[in-house]
Design a protein around this motif. Sequence first.
Motif, PDB file in Angstrom:
ATOM      1  N   UNK A 299      20.917  53.015  56.748  1.00  0.00           N
ATOM      2  CA  UNK A 299      21.516  54.088  56.142  1.00  0.00           C
ATOM      3  C   UNK A 299      20.448  55.243  56.194  1.00  0.00           C
ATOM      4  N   UNK A 300      18.911  54.935  55.676  1.00  0.00           N
ATOM      5  CA  UNK A 300      18.041  55.813  56.022  1.00  0.00           C
ATOM      6  C   UNK A 300      17.903  56.649  57.405  1.00  0.00           C
ATOM      7  N   UNK A 301      18.134  55.894  58.466  1.00  0.00           N
ATOM      8  CA  UNK A 301      18.165  56.264  59.641  1.00  0.00           C
ATOM      9  C   UNK A 301      19.022  57.527  59.670  1.00  0.00           C
ATOM     10  N   UNK A 302      20.038  57.251  59.230  1.00  0.00           N
ATOM     11  CA  UNK A 302      21.293  58.107  59.382  1.00  0.00           C
ATOM     12  C   UNK A 302      20.987  59.421  58.506  1.00  0.00           C
ATOM     13  N   UNK A 303      20.404  59.131  57.166  1.00  0.00           N
ATOM     14  CA  UNK A 303      19.860  60.118  56.344  1.00  0.00           C
ATOM     15  C   UNK A 303      18.892  61.068  56.890  1.00  0.00           C
ATOM     16  N   UNK A 304      17.838  60.181  57.377  1.00  0.00           N
ATOM     17  CA  UNK A 304      16.718  61.121  57.984  1.00  0.00           C
ATOM     18  C   UNK A 304      17.386  62.068  59.148  1.00  0.00           C
ATOM     19  N   UNK A 305      18.260  61.585  60.049  1.00  0.00           N
ATOM     20  CA  UNK A 305      18.738  62.239  61.062  1.00  0.00           C
ATOM     21  C   UNK A 305      19.545  63.600  60.404  1.00  0.00           C
ATOM     22  N   UNK A 306      20.450  63.274  59.161  1.00  0.00           N
ATOM     23  CA  UNK A 306      21.082  64.263  58.591  1.00  0.00           C
ATOM     24  C   UNK A 306      20.071  65.292  58.201  1.00  0.00           C
ATOM     25  N   UNK A 307      19.196  64.847  57.561  1.00  0.00           N
ATOM     26  CA  UNK A 307      18.185  65.800  56.924  1.00  0.00           C
ATOM     27  C   UNK A 307      17.477  66.814  58.043  1.00  0.00           C
TER      28      UNK A 307
ATOM     29  N   UNK B 249      18.930  70.512  57.213  1.00  0.00           N
ATOM     30  CA  UNK B 249      17.784  70.952  56.681  1.00  0.00           C
ATOM     31  C   UNK B 249      16.726  71.492  57.473  1.00  0.00           C
ATOM     32  N   UNK B 250      15.873  70.602  57.943  1.00  0.00           N
ATOM     33  CA  UNK B 250      14.750  71.066  58.596  1.00  0.00           C
ATOM     34  C   UNK B 250      14.840  71.834  59.776  1.00  0.00           C
ATOM     35  N   UNK B 251      16.078  71.701  60.426  1.00  0.00           N
ATOM     36  CA  UNK B 251      16.149  72.376  61.877  1.00  0.00           C
ATOM     37  C   UNK B 251      16.170  73.819  61.705  1.00  0.00           C
ATOM     38  N   UNK B 252      16.342  74.310  60.431  1.00  0.00           N
ATOM     39  CA  UNK B 252      16.262  75.802  60.163  1.00  0.00           C
ATOM     40  C   UNK B 252      14.828  76.368  60.087  1.00  0.00           C
ATOM     41  N   UNK B 253      14.020  75.365  60.055  1.00  0.00           N
ATOM     42  CA  UNK B 253      12.582  75.631  59.612  1.00  0.00           C
ATOM     43  C   UNK B 253      11.640  75.286  60.693  1.00  0.00           C
ATOM     44  N   UNK B 254      12.074  74.193  61.726  1.00  0.00           N
ATOM     45  CA  UNK B 254      11.253  73.961  62.445  1.00  0.00           C
ATOM     46  C   UNK B 254      10.517  74.821  63.504  1.00  0.00           C
ATOM     47  N   UNK B 255      10.961  76.104  63.642  1.00  0.00           N
ATOM     48  CA  UNK B 255      10.309  77.101  64.551  1.00  0.00           C
ATOM     49  C   UNK B 255       9.610  77.921  63.879  1.00  0.00           C
ATOM     50  N   UNK B 256       9.740  78.101  62.425  1.00  0.00           N
ATOM     51  CA  UNK B 256       9.077  79.119  61.702  1.00  0.00           C
ATOM     52  C   UNK B 256       7.782  78.733  61.124  1.00  0.00           C
ATOM     53  N   UNK B 257       7.306  79.236  60.043  1.00  0.00           N
ATOM     54  CA  UNK B 257       6.121  78.825  59.619  1.00  0.00           C
ATOM     55  C   UNK B 257       5.885  77.650  59.027  1.00  0.00           C
ATOM     56  N   UNK B 258       5.013  76.723  59.587  1.00  0.00           N
ATOM     57  CA  UNK B 258       4.713  75.207  59.214  1.00  0.00           C
ATOM     58  C   UNK B 258       4.684  75.306  57.608  1.00  0.00           C
ATOM     59  N   UNK B 259       3.854  76.207  56.897  1.00  0.00           N
ATOM     60  CA  UNK B 259       3.888  76.197  55.246  1.00  0.00           C
ATOM     61  C   UNK B 259       5.234  76.138  54.789  1.00  0.00           C
ATOM     62  N   UNK B 260       6.008  76.880  55.447  1.00  0.00           N
ATOM     63  CA  UNK B 260       7.421  77.045  54.681  1.00  0.00           C
ATOM     64  C   UNK B 260       8.087  75.544  54.896  1.00  0.00           C
ATOM     65  N   UNK B 261       7.988  74.839  55.999  1.00  0.00           N
ATOM     66  CA  UNK B 261       8.586  73.510  56.520  1.00  0.00           C
ATOM     67  C   UNK B 261       7.889  72.540  55.327  1.00  0.00           C
ATOM     68  N   UNK B 262       6.662  72.485  55.288  1.00  0.00           N
ATOM     69  CA  UNK B 262       6.115  71.396  54.410  1.00  0.00           C
ATOM     70  C   UNK B 262       6.862  71.797  52.840  1.00  0.00           C
ATOM     71  N   UNK B 263       6.794  72.924  52.341  1.00  0.00           N
ATOM     72  CA  UNK B 263       7.280  73.367  51.376  1.00  0.00           C
ATOM     73  C   UNK B 263       8.945  72.888  51.177  1.00  0.00           C
ATOM     74  N   UNK B 264       9.455  72.931  51.808  1.00  0.00           N
ATOM     75  CA  UNK B 264      10.873  72.379  51.977  1.00  0.00           C
ATOM     76  C   UNK B 264      10.825  70.949  51.775  1.00  0.00           C
ATOM     77  N   UNK B 265      10.000  70.360  52.451  1.00  0.00           N
ATOM     78  CA  UNK B 265       9.951  68.795  52.357  1.00  0.00           C
ATOM     79  C   UNK B 265       9.410  68.468  50.778  1.00  0.00           C
TER      80      UNK B 265
END
Lengths: 359, 391, 260, 293, 236
Positions: free
Chosen positions: D70-78, D82-98
């Motif tokens: 389940x977690x594997x699936x969940x991680x992939x979904x996240x 979710x993260x896809x949108x922030x991967x290219x942007x500012x890393x700080x933002x990505x961290x805050x998203x997590x």
Amino acid sequence: MAGARMTTAALSDRQRSWLRRAGPLLLVVVLVVVPLVFPESVNETIARIGVFAVAVLGLNVVMGYAGQVSLGQIFFLGLGAYVTAYGVSNDWNIVVVFVLACLIPAFVGLLVALAAARLGGLAIAMVTVALPIVGVPLAKRLSEFTGGSQGLSARFGDAPEWSGLYDDQWRLYLVLAIGGAVFLLTRNLVRGKYGRVLGIVKKNENVASSVGISPYRYKVLAFTLASLIGGVSGFLYMLVIQYTSPETMSFGHSIQLLAAMVIGGAASIVGSVLGGAYYVLVPQLTNLVDPSLTALLQGAVLLVVLFVLPGGLASLARPLGRGRRSRARHDPAPLITPSATTKSGSAADTPETERQGHP
Amino acid sequence: SREGGGDGATGAAASPGITDTTVRLGISTPLSGSTAGPGTCTVAGVKAYFGAKNAAGGVAFGDGKTRTVEIEALDDGYDPQRAKANYDSLKDDVFAMTAGLGTPTNRAWREAAIADEVPQVLVMTGDPLFSDTQESPWQLGFVPIYQNEGEAFGKLLVASGAPHKVAILSQNDDYGAGYVEGFKSAVEGAANIEIVDELTYEATDTSVDAQITQLSASGADVIFNAMSLVPLVVSALQKAQQLNWLPSWFLPSNTSSPGAVVEPGGGAAFPGIYSVSFAKAPASPAFAGDEDVQTYLAALKEHGDYPDAPAFPHCQWSWMVGATLEQAFTTMTEPTRDDFMRALRSIENFEAPLMLPGTAVTTTESGQPAVPTVVVQKYNGKGYDTVESLG
Amino acid sequence: MAAELAVQDVSLRFGGIEVLQEVSFTVEPGQIFGLVGPNGAGKTSLFNCISGHYRPTAGTVRIDGTPVQGARPATLARHGLARTFQHPALQLQETVLENVLLGAHTQLPGGPLAWSVRTRRTRRAEERFRGEALALLERNGLAWAAHLPADELSHGLHKGVELCRALLMKPRLLLLDEPAAGLPHTEVENLIATVRRLRAEDDITVVIVEHHMGLIAALTDRVVVLDHGRKLMEGTAAQAQSDPRVIEAYIGKDAADDVA
Amino acid sequence: MATFIQLIVDGLSTGSVYAAIALALVLVHQATGLINFAQGGMAVLAAYSAWWLLSRGVPLVLAISASVLLSFAFGAVVERWLMRRFERGDPDTAVVVTIGLLTLITGVCGWLFTYNNQQFPSLFSLDAVTFLGVSVSQRSIGTTVVIVVVMLLLQALFAGTKLGLALRAVAINPQSAAFSGLPVERLLMVGWGLAAALGAIAGALVAPQLTLTPGMLDNALVYALAAVILGGLSSPIGVVVAAWMIGVLENLAAVYVPLIGYDLKVAVPFILIFVVLVVRPQGLFGRKTVVRV
Amino acid sequence: MTLLELEDVTASYGPVQVLDGVSLSVPENGAVGILGANGAGKTTTLRAISATVRTGGRIVFDGEDIRGRRPDKVAALGIAHVPEGRGTFGDLTVRENLRVGAYLRKDRKGIESDIEYCLDLFPNLQDRIRSNASALSGGEQQMLAVGRAIMSKPRLLLLDEASLGLAPTTAKAVYDAIRRLRIESGIAMVVVEQNANLAFTVVDSATVLETGRSVLTGTSAELRGMDEIRRAYLGG
Ligand SMILES: Nc1ncnc2c1ncn2[C@@H]1O[C@H](COP(=O)(O)OP(=O)(O)OP(=O)(O)O)[C@@H](O)[C@H]1O
Ligand SMILES: Nc1ncnc2c1ncn2[C@@H]1O[C@H](COP(=O)(O)OP(=O)(O)OP(=O)(O)O)[C@@H](O)[C@H]1O
Ligand SMILES: [Mg+2]
Ligand SMILES: [Mg+2]
């Protein structure tokens, strides 16, 4: 097309200069009126926002502008608060207390920075994490100064008779005055010389040093300033909350400050205010919706906001500026056919008209 | 506050938060974060109690009016600043603040409450400050001050007459310190008690194995264990068994739940697990039939939206808070905060539901919380029995 | 006044790799000096040793006689050394003008306090250098781009912006790392003109690393050829181009034939 | 002396708890180049799902395995949603998203499963094994063994395999990776999936000890981060060793350095980080990253 | 028959349109050059093909319109893009970089032998095989980028200033190698090159871009013949 470009430029210039004059005036007027019109609870909320806006601003200086990840900002707020509480409860002169509440955190920040700035990126983050994490037990240990885990209460800043104001109004004025001053000074600082310095230190230390900027020195400077501003926010915290305890500087709050900074908009002055508002208002909001779902709602709000505005709330204002700017175009001397330029002319105008559509 | 004096002073005019048909109570307590478990209980109990009352028509006040009681509970995440914010937002539309959990979170707005003359009563902290009538005219603690609990066990230990080596492991805050202080004051100068080692831990620690290891080396036959974190208590019990160090074990009232702590910790292995309490433990078979417990559990499900079996004693405590408040209401002759404080401070030997024999609510003695006394209990494999002596 | 640069027995190693081995040469004040050699010969590394970004493992670098090896880059920059990078490093989000203004850093007066209260002095200075920066961009045909974010400029133009940034520092010693890379022929000619004008107008010493032999030949008074970290030869560009070892190691026999 | 050794052993088993999370952090960092504060939260969620299955009568091993999947699936979904949108942007933002994700997950767990402590059975018995006066529970031994195995697997993944190489490549330079035909988006999902699955294992390992609550791993996370930085972001072996070092030195400092004591022992990992990283910026075992001028 | 066909392709970065109608046609095994001033749109044209910029118009590869596909899908069709500037994986070693280049290939032996091929094509890389790409010199990184593209055995090779920062000999070596690749493995290519002399050693035709559109197209011979081209690009 050159003509077209100039007029648009001129236009936006006029607008800007108009704003430059009217904007601040308007702001001052608003700040003066606000405390008088709102009920007590609203004033207290605004004051609280002021406190954390300043804290976020400090974080922005070191992290948003200088790019040094700091997870310790709350520690300096806590330190400032403790200094204030201690000074007030030993009834020292309040001005002295304020100065100390700025300088002591700044000094501690300086010491930490002198060490931390030797490390790069994430290492700095870890050293700064240590501040709140070690700070809490330390505060408990130094109980003769900090009142241990029972914390310190200190009430000050009541409205003087002559003012004829209620306490909450008077305190709000104090917060707005002090906070406003800090914001103004910081705003000026992050424009011009030091803005460029912090920017390049964040992005590329080799370039920075090649133009005569010592990255280490300016990292330390940024960190120290952040600590100082943190100290100010601590003073304001004491003014508004009137109580501090080790929990004040718990690691979790440091993380929330970081979130608030990014939500508001990293490397943005307005963003700092918005971040402070976020920090204060969202818990109140979630309490309105369902007090037992705080974490769930907070998480959801944070994710939604960032998903819609990855640049933070401040970016609501930005894209307009960018979109409107007409695109200057490089017209190299015609290499092949004279017609090339005229073509390029029309070529540059087409996107021009396009852009009006979706700024 | 802009009212300065607060309109309670003007006598008959009703205070905020109370009408002829309703009275609103405010709670600021942690409903999220690491203390959310007990925090949730502090709300559930009161809600359940008055939920049931309201369903039965409401509470009859001393002024002859019958009022329904509304509870306004806000989450402060154990953050003093948010607790203050909650208070600010509640103070003008609740009659009194009550039942909130936590020392710093209650201290954060104590002075404001005094200034605004808003009752901050029957709060869940053993911090003596809240029970000091001079210092805190508008406050009153509910649960026994930590010192009392520690003291009770200390007395028992001394009374046993037999020589005991005691090891102390306490949480590094006013909670742990309070317990230890009380315990020490009781064993002060007792010939048969020797404190051989004393350690602390942080509420943020993930393990106390090292402490237990170190204490086990002290050869103590009693451990005075003032911990407020269930997981750590469990692992402490387990660790001691692994080291096969089996002392008599003292646990505080809030981390001695049979189901959540002692059983998973394998408490049966120890010669005795002692705790102090003033509330009946619903899990204990001794009270399985007790109709106090029955009504309580039923109400908790129905009105306290707390479906599971209560995992923390705070649920029972806040139920008692409800009862105590009602007691005060019934003797209240004016709908004012002043009169409420008067009424509240004049309760004597009130046996609130769920209270253990030998304990009672008494609010008349300064320096003491509403529940000044506790009885020492011993784990019997399923629940607890009150004991007069060790062994 | 232009600086004199003396490199003496400079060696540099990273772990096992001998990047530079006992390289020595002297650049007279006011000279335009060429540094050429195959890829990986150590040209950029040598620049880094001079500008303080690398610390030579052995040997000395002297500017006007004072040894500077191991000095911090920032310090050297404050003493009049400026450089461009082989891979242009700009603040892509900032405007071209802001990028160039970085070059003014050491000349801008006032500390944090002065700037946060925006004293007259600081505002004046800022204005003045804006003017100078714009003038520089004008000269290098980039005025049109002054207010564009740097990332909207094509790759080749970044070089020009970097040059302006370096020039705004008013250096006495200027190190250019492959300034002509990625420029079309016409632009190269403009570049040559610019550097010539530079030497004529403000008195300055220039060291250029370049693979564009045309530019080297047109500009430099002397060249040093590096190969595998060693100095292969030193002399005029013409001598270098006709030196069999250089042709062998660097230019290639039939390079000339290709030029149609 | 016995105490001394016992303290070391205790330190090791505490360290193993940190190591479990730290490994997951390393995996995500290698595969996406960012620090995932939600790692612990995702592990907790996994533990809860296993716990829920248990309460429905599913046997422990099955429940855990299921939660890992389940977690594997969940991680992939996240990653995908979710993260896809922030991967290219500012890393700080990505961290805050997590961070936001962590908060959200904690909230959801609290909502679904309450904030009460839930008992989570262990794969290994609690009985102590005793030799030369030192006793250690089979649970600690088991945990440690599992972690060592996982560590070696990760090391192998990144050192040897094509997948590991691809994951790293994508994290370093997505565009060039795409130019070489690497399915960037799928790889990112796989990276998160693997990390989440690993987190699930970690959760199942530590839940019995910490007892299951929504905030179970909040405190461990900080130590895990410390271990990651200390050990070197790129080295599974490094972080595990670092985690153990932290666990042990913490105990020893608390007991034998009065100035530190139990209240300030938490400072130890950070002091350690500072001392080590001043000398070795890349961490104990980290691969040195060259930044060319 | 034509392998790649661009029919007045437009491209824009955000609101900024920078290509307005570029057309280009690359026959199977053909080589087309793109010339133009800085900022003319050469790189953008290549980006349009490899789908790393928002585009309009038609981009047909091997009979199907590939416009708007994901970059990795495009690459999977056998289109290898050697990007401008640093296109390497800094934290991977030289060998790992080359292996990544061969990601889509299954033939282990072939891969190993091609790695060897790249290494003796670029002796510098041979010497630095174990070190991180980020440590390499500018030119060495350029070599590595080209090498990685070769490793993927593409059908179409997009070269963006492949000679940038290369020493004359090396640059020539690279173009000789590319020419050989064309002949031996029948790879087609689009060549962006400031050093037009070099470009003309491989391409049989070229198009000249100005401010985002093709203003002139012709065979190498024709173009070399034109004075303007000489003046602007060959320095003749
Ligand atoms: N990220 C971007 N945002 C906005 N405009 C851009 C961006 N990148 C390039 N441009 C613009 O697009 C146009 C074409 O750029 P491109 O990089 O294709 O030029 P080029 O022909 O490759 O130049 P060079 O020879 O310098 O590489 C230029 O005018 C440039 O200003
Ligand atoms: N920081 C470093 N770590 C390891 N090796 C390095 C480092 N810097 C340079 N080198 C090596 O030193 C050699 C010379 O590099 P340098 O960049 O000086 O070459 P160059 O002469 O500038 O070549 P090019 O003409 O390609 O730019 C290269 O083989 C490079 O790999
Ligand atoms: Mg170089
Ligand atoms: Mg280009």
